[in-house]
Write an enzyme that holds these catalytic residues in place. Sequence first.
Site, mmCIF file in Angstrom:
data_model
loop_
_atom_site.group_PDB
_atom_site.id
_atom_site.type_symbol
_atom_site.label_atom_id
_atom_site.label_comp_id
_atom_site.label_asym_id
_atom_site.label_seq_id
_atom_site.Cartn_x
_atom_site.Cartn_y
_atom_site.Cartn_z
ATOM 1 N N PHE A 142 -14.771 -4.597 2.319
ATOM 2 C CA PHE A 142 -15.750 -3.693 2.007
ATOM 3 C C PHE A 142 -15.890 -3.238 0.546
ATOM 4 O O PHE A 142 -16.894 -2.854 0.171
ATOM 5 C CB PHE A 142 -15.683 -2.589 3.200
ATOM 6 C CG PHE A 142 -15.223 -3.074 4.550
ATOM 7 C CD1 PHE A 142 -16.186 -3.904 5.274
ATOM 8 C CD2 PHE A 142 -14.117 -2.582 5.158
ATOM 9 C CE1 PHE A 142 -15.785 -4.187 6.606
ATOM 10 C CE2 PHE A 142 -14.029 -3.044 6.575
ATOM 11 C CZ PHE A 142 -14.761 -3.966 7.071
ATOM 12 N N SER B 4 -4.833 4.364 5.649
ATOM 13 C CA SER B 4 -4.533 2.948 5.685
ATOM 14 C C SER B 4 -4.249 2.316 4.311
ATOM 15 O O SER B 4 -3.389 1.658 4.084
ATOM 16 C CB SER B 4 -5.715 2.011 6.515
ATOM 17 O OG SER B 4 -6.022 2.557 7.673
ATOM 18 N N GLU C 154 -19.211 2.573 1.188
ATOM 19 C CA GLU C 154 -18.588 1.881 0.079
ATOM 20 C C GLU C 154 -19.484 1.595 -1.004
ATOM 21 O O GLU C 154 -19.004 1.936 -2.352
ATOM 22 C CB GLU C 154 -17.722 0.647 0.597
ATOM 23 C CG GLU C 154 -16.964 0.682 1.578
ATOM 24 C CD GLU C 154 -17.415 1.011 3.099
ATOM 25 O OE1 GLU C 154 -18.576 0.722 3.299
ATOM 26 O OE2 GLU C 154 -16.844 1.311 4.115
ATOM 27 N N ARG D 105 -1.563 -5.960 3.820
ATOM 28 C CA ARG D 105 -1.431 -4.991 4.869
ATOM 29 C C ARG D 105 0.219 -4.777 5.082
ATOM 30 O O ARG D 105 0.971 -3.888 5.383
ATOM 31 C CB ARG D 105 -2.006 -5.221 6.090
ATOM 32 C CG ARG D 105 -1.767 -4.160 7.256
ATOM 33 C CD ARG D 105 -2.461 -4.508 8.362
ATOM 34 N NE ARG D 105 -2.247 -5.396 9.279
ATOM 35 C CZ ARG D 105 -1.529 -5.217 10.277
ATOM 36 N NH1 ARG D 105 -1.201 -3.903 10.585
ATOM 37 N NH2 ARG D 105 -1.106 -6.446 11.192
ATOM 38 N N ARG E 226 0.756 -1.205 -0.084
ATOM 39 C CA ARG E 226 -0.027 -0.038 0.025
ATOM 40 C C ARG E 226 0.843 1.115 0.100
ATOM 41 O O ARG E 226 0.323 2.348 -0.370
ATOM 42 C CB ARG E 226 -0.909 0.103 0.914
ATOM 43 C CG ARG E 226 -0.442 -0.168 2.525
ATOM 44 C CD ARG E 226 -1.545 -1.051 3.324
ATOM 45 N NE ARG E 226 -0.685 -1.446 4.884
ATOM 46 C CZ ARG E 226 -0.792 -0.637 5.694
ATOM 47 N NH1 ARG E 226 -1.711 0.654 5.836
ATOM 48 N NH2 ARG E 226 -0.222 -1.224 7.002
#
Lengths: 269, 326
Positions: free
Chosen positions: B82, B36, B57, B166, B9
């Site tokens: 999501f 995030s 979303e 992540r 990310r």
Amino acid sequence: METKDFAKNMRKLIVEAIYNSGSGHPGGSLSCTDIVSVLFNEEMNKSPECPKDPDRDRFVLSKGHASATLYAALALKGFFPTEEMKTFRKIGGRLEGHPDMKYIPGVDMSTGSLGQGISTACGMAVSGKRLNKDYRVYAVMGDGELEEGQCWEAFMFAAHYKLDNLCVFIDFNGLQIDGEITKVMSPLPIPEKMKAFGFNVIEIDGHNLDEIRAALKNAKETKGMPTAVVCHTVKGKGVSFMENAAGWHGTAPNKEQYEQAIKEIEANG
Amino acid sequence: MADNMKAQRDAYGEVLVELGKKYPNMFVLDADLTKSTKTVTFQKEFPKRHINCGIAEGNMMAVAAGISTCDNIVFASSFAMFAAGRAYEQIRNSICYPHNNVKVVATHAGLTVGEDGATHQCLEDLGLMRSIPGMVVLAPSDSGSTKAACRFAAEYDGPVYIRLGRLPLPCVNDEENYKFELGQADVVADGDFATVMFCGPFYSLAMEVRELFAKNGLNIRVVDVPCIKPMNQEVVKNAIYDTKAIVTIEDHNIYGGLGSAVAETIAELNISNRRPTELIRIGAEDKFGKSGSPKELLAAYGFTAEAIAKKIIAAVCPEFEGEFKF
Ligand SMILES: Cc1ncc(C[n+]2csc(CCOP(=O)(O)OP(=O)(O)O)c2C)c(N)n1
């Protein structure tokens, strides 16, 4: 063509297309016909020569099951031949049961799943704002559609980003598939809720062309907030036996009913 | 192999800014997770073209569709759960059905989310996205691969789903020069005993499996498969012809993702009868996730070189079981 006649011709095309295909949604198509007629015949800058013009006004039929209404307006405006209405909902044609932007000229967004169209209209409006475009975005929604939570996410978005280039028509005909909206799952009171969500709210008779015109003018003059036009309408408007009858939501007329309907539409106004 | 580690990310945040400069018609949307997902870097650079949609979303995906119809490229991000989960139908009907130019970039996919637990560990997104007509599905394996996937997606006209994790991962592919095309699959190490095909965060694990077998005189081919759909038929075919088993490793349910895609490809190639090939799918075995550190979770769910080696031996050469040196 006078908009009054434009609407009348739309109604004939709608009933004829649904009769020919043996399927479709006459009730909700006829209730929003007058709103759509003013938009396409007077208000929006849209041309069949350049249906993808980046500066065109956008139209999103969030209640996509009223596709016959949109197709009738597009056909009368020359986006495709009125003859093509015969292919409505038939295999091999492009006039899908619900509007398909990929193949039908003049359709700005594919819709059909209730609650999504209004969000896409917000996307078009926010893009216009951020990229300094002058076009306006119009959406037509059902009152039953308001039961979808996504509509309220979209309304929050529209007010938060001050989308004054967005004007939402709510076809308040009081009916959905299973009956009266107040009995199935009431979204009332609509104007108060829209106000609370940050909209400029106008309540009109959705079959009165002058009131529709006045609402459009009011919407254009309103700055800093989106406009919701809550339109009191009659489901099935223009065909006596279809009026205010939930049973005509998604049923096609038989031959006699079709002939009777055309007679009535021609006689009216 | 490079020793430095980087979260995908972070690479995503960087490449967004690069692409934002290249494409003045590019928008980035987020749903209250800008720090995030790292879209915050784009937001700082191009505030006018970044839109925070709040915790909504479904609305975000349809807004993305609307923006894309105005001749724009849209990247829309949230957690995989999501993005692909909550907003599945908006992605299906408003983005993919009209083939709109929206790139759904989902971060925090899979068990490696860790402590947040099952509600946040999406193990089904590849299956959901793969089943939508016209959707390109990518699961890059490191920062270089992530950047290449995003550059590819921006160039490509149509919907793309990009799955990111992540955790920091070893940097294997060059961030500037690694190129990406439809059906991308990279043989990172060759071998003739078995083929390990992985996607996402499993480069190191795949290489550990390879090393274990190397100690025992057996060569494992390792293939990074960042493009889950369309699937590269050639690498599967070669694996069938050249090696005795195919092992898929993914941070996803064994149903619906890489393992399924490879199984389908094997079946369709219809050559497995002539050259029998064992298929071993490593992933969540139709289970939800749990809270824990990513390392503990991976061990608990069978993502260790030893566990995988045992499965391969049991399937391909059970007679070797006692002799295998771990
Ligand atoms: C998300 C979704 N759920 C269900 C349907 C099926 N459906 C089609 S029309 C309709 C009723 C719509 O009522 P309303 O919005 O009031 O439209 P109108 O009465 O004006 O036709 C339903 C439930 C749908 N199209 N989309």
